[in-house]
Design a protein around this motif. Structure first.
Motif, PDB file in Angstrom:
ATOM      1  N   MET A   1       0.828  -1.200   0.000  1.00 13.53           N
ATOM      2  CA  MET A   1       0.000   0.000   0.000  1.00 13.53           C
ATOM      3  C   MET A   1       0.866   1.255   0.000  1.00 13.53           C
ATOM      4  SD  MET A   1      -3.267   0.933   2.334  1.00 13.53           S
ATOM      5  CE  MET A   1      -4.023  -0.559   1.694  1.00 13.53           C
TER       6      MET A   1
ATOM      7  N   GLU B   1       1.512   2.074  -3.394  1.00 17.14           N
ATOM      8  CA  GLU B   1       0.340   2.671  -4.050  1.00 17.14           C
ATOM      9  C   GLU B   1       0.210   4.145  -3.707  1.00 17.14           C
ATOM     10  OE1 GLU B   1      -3.390   0.499  -4.433  1.00 17.14           O
ATOM     11  OE2 GLU B   1      -2.494  -1.139  -3.286  1.00 17.14           O
TER      12      GLU B   1
ATOM     13  N   GLU C   1      -9.371   4.641   0.573  1.00 21.13           N
ATOM     14  CA  GLU C   1     -10.360   3.646   0.966  1.00 21.13           C
ATOM     15  C   GLU C   1      -9.701   2.292   1.251  1.00 21.13           C
ATOM     16  OE1 GLU C   1      -9.717   3.547  -3.382  1.00 21.13           O
ATOM     17  OE2 GLU C   1     -10.237   5.149  -1.957  1.00 21.13           O
ATOM     18  N   LYS C   2      -8.546   2.027   0.643  1.00 22.46           N
ATOM     19  CA  LYS C   2      -7.839   0.766   0.889  1.00 22.46           C
ATOM     20  C   LYS C   2      -7.177   0.754   2.261  1.00 22.46           C
ATOM     21  CE  LYS C   2      -6.848  -0.124  -3.997  1.00 22.46           C
ATOM     22  NZ  LYS C   2      -5.787  -0.413  -4.996  1.00 22.46           N
TER      23      LYS C   2
ATOM     24  N   THR D   1      -9.359  -0.732   6.447  1.00 23.65           N
ATOM     25  CA  THR D   1      -9.619  -2.140   6.147  1.00 23.65           C
ATOM     26  C   THR D   1     -10.776  -2.727   6.950  1.00 23.65           C
ATOM     27  OG1 THR D   1      -7.912  -2.737   7.762  1.00 23.65           O
ATOM     28  CG2 THR D   1      -7.253  -2.615   5.438  1.00 23.65           C
TER      29      THR D   1
END
Length: 362
Positions: free
Chosen positions: A219, A222, A326-327, A330
């Protein structure tokens, strides 16, 4: 008939009970908050695991990464905060006195009379201080920020890790365009620091974690990290040396709580670098090599949250939609399952990164 609302109360070590409390009366200077979402922070987990800490004295309603709608707003409070009833706001965890030297110089996080947004339920006018509740009391000295009504509360409650990351990297770490930023720890604060480094125009962003953090390190990429390394299976000094052509990092952000992070930072930092430390482990001092600080001309700075100016910047970043935030969220639980939410965060269950407690709209 007195209206009562639910709140999650930490009563003892690893014990959270759902209790009901009357909605407090408000006047010209204060208000209520209908809590929409509240993130679980490391301080919450620490209090849960150890039965309280220096911030939370049991029994209390915990939770301080708070988003909600303003209700029962007093006239003077409306003028002071610049909001109206129904506005969505985020609430900082600090309740400073507003009159001491620290407050008057903008250092309200070190206020002599500082209270936090979670107080012992037996000691205050109202028990509803923390965010793991349906409603929360807004003290006249509460620090609130207006937020977008068009962004999910579950995303807005990320304002603390993101504002911390922005402040730690840019203001404390003095990161300049093109600098190399190394972040130890890919948790919410570390990921917030990745965003802070990206927004600062860092030339290279490196994030380190443990093997169990593989999904968090993915992440981090990302969000903008260029390189990620495993501290438990790789030689960090060797890896960082190679990707920086021997220069090492200009800024090192210690966003984890591992005892070795400050020691490692001295090796990972380059000449004249700044090390920003957020940990509280008292076992570190005996392992530090002061000669490395001296010969590299390092600057080591401690951090305690963030100033109010960083919160507004973080909200604009969240509202921009530039990052797949949004990732990061969790797990979400209703307030009735706050115990499960905190336990999930405290023990890192089910691959959690950031956990939120949410309320359905009334």
């Amino acid at each position: 008939m007195t209206v009562k609302v639910k709140a999650a109360v930490l009563t003892e070590k690893e014990t959270i009970e759902i209790m009901e409390f009357p909605i407090p009366e408000t006047g010209d200077n204060d208000a209520l908050l209908h809590v929409e979402a509240c993130g679980v922070c490391g301080f919450d987990s620490e209090a849960y695991l150890y039965g309280g800490n220096g911030v939370f004295q049991l029994p209390c309603v915990i939770g301080h990464e708070i988003v909600g709608r303003v209700k029962n707003l007093g006239h003077k409070a409306a003028e002071r905060w610049g909001v109206k009833e129904g506005d969505r706001v985020v609430v900082e965890e600090y309740i400073p006195c507003g009159a001491c030297n620290n407050c008057l110089t903008g250092n309200y996080r070190q206020c002599f009379d500082l209270r936090y947004g979670a107080m012992n339920i037996n000691n205050e006018k109202t028990a509803l201080w923390g965010g793991f509740a349906e409603y929360m009391y807004l003290h006249p000295n509460s620090i609130i920020h207006k937020a977008s009504p068009n962004v999910s509360p579950e995303l807005l409650q990320l304002y603390i890790p993101i504002s911390n990351g922005i402040h730690w990297v840019q203001e404390v770490g003095n990161t300049k365009v093109g600098d190399t930023v190394l972040i130890q720890g890919p948790g919410p604060m570390g990921l917030g620091a990745v965003i802070g480094a990206k927004e600062a125009g860092a030339g290279k962003i490196i994030v380190t974690g443990m093997s169990k953090d593989e999904h968090r390190l993915k992440m981090a990429k990302e969000f903008g990290a260029d390189h990620t390394f495993f501290a438990d299976t790789q030689d960090l000094v060797k890896e960082v040396y190679e990707v920086t052509n021997g220069k090492m990092a200009d800024t090192v952000i210690n966003a984890a709580t591992a005892p070795q992070q400050l020691v490692a930072a001295l090796d990972l930092a380059g000449l004249r670098a700044t090390v920003v430390h957020s940990g509280t482990d008292e076992k570190l001092s005996q392992n530090l090599m002061s000669s490395k600080i001296t010969w590299k001309l390092l600057t080591i700075k401690g951090v305690l949250g963030r100033p109010t100016s960083a919160v507004g910047v973080a909200l604009r970043v969240i509202e921009s939609g530039k990052y797949p935030l949004e990732k990061m969220v969790t797990h979400s639980f209703p307030v009735e399952e706050a115990a499960k939410a905190v336990r999930t965060h405290a023990y890192g269950e089910d691959g959690c990164i950031h956990v939120a407690v949410v309320n359905e709209k009334f």
